[in-house]
Design a protein around this motif. Structure first.
Motif, short mmCIF file in Angstrom:
data_model
loop_
_atom_site.label_atom_id
_atom_site.label_comp_id
_atom_site.label_asym_id
_atom_site.label_seq_id
_atom_site.Cartn_x
_atom_site.Cartn_y
_atom_site.Cartn_z
N THR A 23 0.83 -1.21 0.00
CA THR A 23 0.00 0.00 0.00
C THR A 23 0.86 1.25 0.00
O THR A 23 0.60 2.22 -0.73
N ILE A 24 1.91 1.25 0.82
CA ILE A 24 2.82 2.40 0.89
C ILE A 24 3.53 2.60 -0.45
O ILE A 24 3.64 3.73 -0.95
N ALA A 25 3.99 1.49 -1.04
CA ALA A 25 4.70 1.57 -2.33
C ALA A 25 3.79 2.13 -3.42
O ALA A 25 4.19 2.99 -4.22
N ASN A 26 2.54 1.66 -3.45
CA ASN A 26 1.59 2.15 -4.46
C ASN A 26 1.28 3.64 -4.25
O ASN A 26 1.18 4.40 -5.22
N HIS A 27 1.15 4.03 -3.01
CA HIS A 27 0.86 5.44 -2.72
C HIS A 27 2.03 6.33 -3.14
O HIS A 27 1.82 7.40 -3.72
N LEU A 28 3.25 5.89 -2.87
CA LEU A 28 4.43 6.68 -3.26
C LEU A 28 4.54 6.77 -4.77
O LEU A 28 4.90 7.82 -5.33
N THR A 29 4.22 5.67 -5.44
CA THR A 29 4.29 5.66 -6.91
C THR A 29 3.26 6.60 -7.53
O THR A 29 3.57 7.38 -8.44
N ASP A 30 2.05 6.57 -7.01
CA ASP A 30 0.96 7.38 -7.58
C ASP A 30 1.11 8.87 -7.27
O ASP A 30 0.59 9.71 -8.00
N ASN A 31 1.79 9.19 -6.17
CA ASN A 31 1.88 10.59 -5.74
C ASN A 31 3.32 11.08 -5.65
O ASN A 31 3.63 11.98 -4.87
N TYR A 32 4.21 10.47 -6.46
CA TYR A 32 5.64 10.74 -6.35
C TYR A 32 5.97 12.21 -6.51
O TYR A 32 6.69 12.80 -5.69
N ILE A 33 5.45 12.84 -7.55
CA ILE A 33 5.78 14.24 -7.86
C ILE A 33 5.29 15.16 -6.73
O ILE A 33 6.02 16.05 -6.27
N LYS A 34 4.07 14.94 -6.28
CA LYS A 34 3.49 15.79 -5.23
C LYS A 34 4.25 15.63 -3.92
O LYS A 34 4.53 16.62 -3.23
N LEU A 35 4.59 14.40 -3.57
CA LEU A 35 5.31 14.16 -2.32
C LEU A 35 6.72 14.71 -2.39
O LEU A 35 7.25 15.21 -1.39
N LEU A 36 7.34 14.63 -3.58
CA LEU A 36 8.71 15.13 -3.75
C LEU A 36 8.77 16.65 -3.59
O LEU A 36 9.77 17.20 -3.15
N ALA A 37 7.66 17.31 -3.94
CA ALA A 37 7.61 18.77 -3.86
C ALA A 37 7.43 19.27 -2.44
O ALA A 37 7.62 20.47 -2.16
N GLN A 38 7.05 18.37 -1.52
CA GLN A 38 6.85 18.78 -0.13
C GLN A 38 8.20 19.15 0.50
O GLN A 38 9.17 18.40 0.40
N PRO A 39 8.28 20.33 1.14
CA PRO A 39 9.54 20.70 1.80
C PRO A 39 9.87 19.76 2.95
O PRO A 39 8.98 19.40 3.72
N SER A 40 11.10 19.33 3.01
CA SER A 40 11.51 18.41 4.06
C SER A 40 12.16 19.16 5.22
O SER A 40 12.70 20.25 5.04
N LYS A 41 12.10 18.56 6.38
CA LYS A 41 12.71 19.16 7.56
C LYS A 41 14.20 18.87 7.61
O LYS A 41 14.64 17.80 7.18
N SER A 42 14.95 19.82 8.14
CA SER A 42 16.38 19.58 8.34
C SER A 42 16.56 18.65 9.55
O SER A 42 15.62 18.41 10.31
N GLN A 43 17.78 18.14 9.69
CA GLN A 43 18.05 17.25 10.82
C GLN A 43 17.82 17.96 12.16
O GLN A 43 17.29 17.38 13.10
#
Length: 229
Positions: A23-43
């Protein structure tokens, strides 16, 4: 939340590690571009978030200890609860740590009590003594007296831990500007402002003010169907 609803969408009834991974893999595949555009937190932001979680946990534990203390005092010295209507002042905690039973308090004079405990005047010491004499608590079990002492020690330790965490959070220079902006809002102090700043992180990850309100759980949900709202 995303994965939970993804599973419901696929009508998965049995949840196993294999199903969840798929389920996680399918969700990442279907929403890859949108999730990649999300700003990530620094360490560092991740570490501060963890520290903030620890701060929240310590506050919950302190509240639990206060609840246990209240129940124990109700059985032993309910008269003291009249001095704790707005929380437990430090002088009550110091008093309970040194005199954890009714019999111990009855043996000390108000003048001596005022000298031994910071924050207690002779007038307040007299009121405490009178309250103890008139209350209905008569449980002199030494086990309860020991429990009161240990709870008070734990409460003091939690309060010190919370204070040190808050000082550490306030010392983060990169949050000086957002803290100064947020603290200009009436009712929002520096501590609340720095907690909000850490929780928000990069403000650009929210598309609108409504999305931010939804993130904090303050945005009402609309459920409307026909004449029912």
């Amino acid at each position: 939340i995303r994965i939970h609803h993804e599973s419901k969408k696929e009508m998965r009834r049995n949840i196993t590690d294999k199903v969840s991974s798929e389920t996680i893999a399918n969700h990442l595949t279907d929403n890859y571009i949108k999730l990649l555009a999300q700003p990530s937190k620094s360490q560092k932001q991740c570490n501060l978030t963890r520290l903030l979680t620890f701060h929240q946990m310590a506050n919950k534990q302190k509240t639990q200890l206060y609840n246990i203390l209240e129940k124990t005092l109700y059985d032993t010295m309910p008269g003291l609860l009249s001095f704790c209507k707005d929380g437990y002042p430090n002088y009550i905690l110091d008093l309970l740590e040194k005199f954890s039973s009714k019999s111990k308090l009855m043996r000390i004079q108000p003048s001596s009590l005022a000298k031994k405990i910071k924050g207690i005047s002779i007038k307040r010491a007299i009121k405490i003594t009178e309250a103890i004499k008139q209350d209905s608590g008569n449980n002199e079990d030494p086990i309860l007296a020991f429990q009161i002492q240990q709870i008070v020690k734990e409460v003091k330790q939690k309060k010190q831990t919370i204070k040190e965490i808050e000082l550490q959070l306030l010392s983060q220079e990169e949050y000086n500007h957002p803290v100064s902006v947020l603290s200009s809002i009436k009712g929002c102090g520096d501590q609340s402002a720095v907690i909000l700043s850490i929780e928000i992180g990069d403000v650009t990850r929210f598309e609108s003010a409504d999305h931010m309100c939804s993130y904090f759980g303050t945005h009402p949900k609309i459920k409307q169907s026909g004449d029912h709202m």
